[in-house]
Design an enzyme around this catalytic site. Structure first.
Site, PDB file in Angstrom:
ATOM      1  N   GLU A  50      46.855  65.608  28.589  1.00 38.66           N
ATOM      2  CA  GLU A  50      48.319  65.480  28.590  1.00 38.66           C
ATOM      3  C   GLU A  50      48.908  65.510  27.184  1.00 38.66           C
ATOM      4  O   GLU A  50      49.937  66.133  26.962  1.00 38.66           O
ATOM      5  CB  GLU A  50      48.743  64.195  29.303  1.00 38.66           C
ATOM      6  N   ASP A  68      58.675  64.533  29.487  1.00 34.77           N
ATOM      7  CA  ASP A  68      57.538  63.644  29.641  1.00 34.77           C
ATOM      8  C   ASP A  68      57.242  62.992  28.293  1.00 34.77           C
ATOM      9  O   ASP A  68      57.304  63.653  27.256  1.00 34.77           O
ATOM     10  CB  ASP A  68      56.323  64.418  30.141  1.00 34.77           C
TER      11      ASP A  68
END
Length: 140
Positions: A50, A68
């Site tokens: 990520e 995000d």
């Protein structure tokens, strides 16, 4: 003299960029925060894919206009309140900026909440982490 001023300015700005962890430092900190040891290999895999273990990352804008945040790339539409005041369900009851700090406590707690509600598949990179993973035992 100009070079010195630039170096000082960069040094002062560095904390704003967060820190880059590695697999073992993340596993150790998460363990100290009470994350079960049998989950650490999965969490470190997710963080690797990520954010490359970087705490200060804000991802590019998603198709729905959300972003995000942090080491686990937690979405601001559902889980944290963006600084610009846009609508958020803010399920973790925190500012998205709280996910960008060197202290990963907020990121870990929020990620655990997400995992508890949605499972590991809440992360789009889950497919990298769904099989057998290297042990984290050498980190301890």
């Amino acid at each position: 003299m100009k070079a010195f001023i630039v170096l000082v300015a960069l040094a002062l700005a560095a904390p704003a960029f967060g820190r880059t962890m590695d697999r073992c430092s993340l596993a150790k900190e998460m363990s100290a925060l009470g994350v079960p040891r049998d989950q650490l290999a999965r969490w470190t895999c997710i963080a690797e894919h990520e954010s490359s273990y970087r705490t200060g990352v804000v991802g590019p804008t998603n198709s729905n206009g959300s972003n995000d945040y942090g080491i686990f790339q937690i979405n601001n539409y559902y889980w944290c309140q963006p600084a610009d005041g846009r609508f958020s369900y803010n399920e973790c009851s925190l500012s998205c900026n709280a996910l960008l700090t060197d202290d990963i406590t907020n990121s870990v707690r929020c990620a655990q909440k997400i995992q508890g509600q949605q499972g590991w598949t809440a992360w789009s990179t889950w497919h990298y982490c769904s099989g057998s993973l290297p042990s984290i035992d050498s980190c301890f």
